[in-house]
Design a protein around this motif. Structure first.
Motif, PDB file in Angstrom:
ATOM      1  N   GLY A   8      51.482  -1.680 -13.191  1.00 35.86           N
ATOM      2  CA  GLY A   8      51.018  -2.797 -14.010  1.00 35.86           C
ATOM      3  C   GLY A   8      49.586  -3.178 -13.685  1.00 35.86           C
ATOM      4  N   ALA A   9      48.727  -2.169 -13.521  1.00 37.73           N
ATOM      5  CA  ALA A   9      47.359  -2.410 -13.040  1.00 37.73           C
ATOM      6  C   ALA A   9      46.360  -2.701 -14.151  1.00 37.73           C
ATOM      7  N   GLY A  10      46.805  -2.733 -15.378  1.00 37.91           N
ATOM      8  CA  GLY A  10      45.870  -2.894 -16.478  1.00 37.91           C
ATOM      9  C   GLY A  10      45.342  -4.295 -16.666  1.00 37.91           C
TER      10      GLY A  10
ATOM     11  N   ASN B 183      54.491  -2.626  -6.138  1.00 36.99           N
ATOM     12  CA  ASN B 183      55.344  -2.842  -7.310  1.00 36.99           C
ATOM     13  C   ASN B 183      54.968  -4.175  -7.947  1.00 36.99           C
ATOM     14  N   ASN B 184      54.086  -4.118  -8.926  1.00 39.87           N
ATOM     15  CA  ASN B 184      53.571  -5.330  -9.563  1.00 39.87           C
ATOM     16  C   ASN B 184      54.012  -5.477 -11.012  1.00 39.87           C
TER      17      ASN B 184
ATOM     18  N   LEU C  48      47.331  -9.848 -12.227  1.00 42.32           N
ATOM     19  CA  LEU C  48      47.294  -9.646 -10.783  1.00 42.32           C
ATOM     20  C   LEU C  48      47.109  -8.174 -10.432  1.00 42.32           C
ATOM     21  N   GLY C  49      47.756  -7.275 -11.166  1.00 39.95           N
ATOM     22  CA  GLY C  49      47.646  -5.859 -10.861  1.00 39.95           C
ATOM     23  C   GLY C  49      46.221  -5.361 -10.929  1.00 39.95           C
ATOM     24  N   ARG C  50      45.474  -5.836 -11.898  1.00 41.86           N
ATOM     25  CA  ARG C  50      44.066  -5.434 -12.029  1.00 41.86           C
ATOM     26  C   ARG C  50      43.263  -5.917 -10.827  1.00 41.86           C
ATOM     27  N   HIS C  51      43.507  -7.161 -10.408  1.00 41.40           N
ATOM     28  CA  HIS C  51      42.800  -7.681  -9.237  1.00 41.40           C
ATOM     29  C   HIS C  51      43.177  -6.912  -7.974  1.00 41.40           C
ATOM     30  N   LEU C  52      44.444  -6.574  -7.832  1.00 43.79           N
ATOM     31  CA  LEU C  52      44.876  -5.807  -6.669  1.00 43.79           C
ATOM     32  C   LEU C  52      44.178  -4.454  -6.622  1.00 43.79           C
TER      33      LEU C  52
END
Length: 239
Positions: A12-14, A76-77, A17-21
């Motif tokens: 869920g990096a798009g 795992n976000n 929070l996932g993008r910030h991580l």
């Protein structure tokens, strides 16, 4: 766990929070960051390795684990919130919450744990929620799924320890992301701040990272009676 030179996978990096991580992992010197997203073509985060991943699709998860065979850190976000109730809500939405937060996160964990172990060990972060502990109308499906994910987190922490894999749980309330766009600004925290604390927790081998006053208050109330968590319920009778 030293994030510098690690190889991280963030689901869920798009966005949110996932993008910030993913961005902060790069800032901290990660050798590679796989950004797990359903549509890699839409990803616009410089420096990451796009990774096609739908955590609700077991075949997609297997392919992702093969593609990211050098991983040493899994976050795992990925998640959703359908706001479905349990008593009369749509069962399809309830199942979707569970398929995403419990079965989806568990499936990714099962796929990547052998990879991380084969690479010498590492760490796993599960992004949970304040609703893993307190369960409210309007978030029935989400609360049940996050509670199940918390139980899963506590179990796999013990199961993966012999393989040299640390497991950290992140608990946080509303963040200023698209998922909480309906929440008043004063009731939300900065996801960039949350990401930093989560990565600190990984490096410090913390069992859990509890972010924000509200999360800490709920965590503390778990040692008391249910009236502390649910003050609107009828006064308890003496037993």
């Amino acid at each position: 766990m030293d994030i510098k030179n690690s190889v991280a996978v963030v689901t869920g990096a798009g966005r949110g929070l996932g993008r910030h991580l993913a961005a902060q992992l790069l800032d901290r010197g990660a050798a590679k960051v796989y950004a797990g997203v359903r549509n890699p073509d839409a990803l616009d985060l410089p420096g990451v390795e796009p990774l096609r991943l739908d955590i609700t699709d077991p075949e997609s998860v297997v392919r992702a684990a093969r593609a990211a065979a050098d991983a040493t850190l899994l976050i795992n976000n990925a998640g959703i919130s359908t706001h479905v109730g349990l008593a009369d809500g749509d069962m399809a939405d309830i199942r979707l919450e569970m398929e995403t937060h419990f079965f989806g996160s568990l499936g990714v964990t099962r796929a990547f744990a052998p990879v991380i172990a084969a690479n010498g060990g590492g760490a796993l972060l599960n992004v949970l929620s304040i609703l893993s502990w307190i369960h409210l109308p309007g978030y029935g499906g989400y609360s049940a799924a996050k509670a199940a994910e918390l139980a899963m987190t506590n179990v796999v922490r013990r199961e993966l320890a012999p393989s040299g894999i640390d497991v950290t749980a992140l608990h946080v309330g509303y963040m200023d992301t698209e998922m909480a766009d309906y929440v008043a600004p004063e009731d939300k925290v900065d996801p960039a701040w949350v990401a930093g604390l989560a990565l600190d927790g990984i490096e410090q081998r913390a069992l859990e990272v509890v972010v924000g006053d509200r999360s800490r208050a709920v965590r503390a109330a778990l040692s008391g009676g249910l009236e502390l968590l649910y003050p609107d319920l009828p006064a308890p009778k003496a037993l």
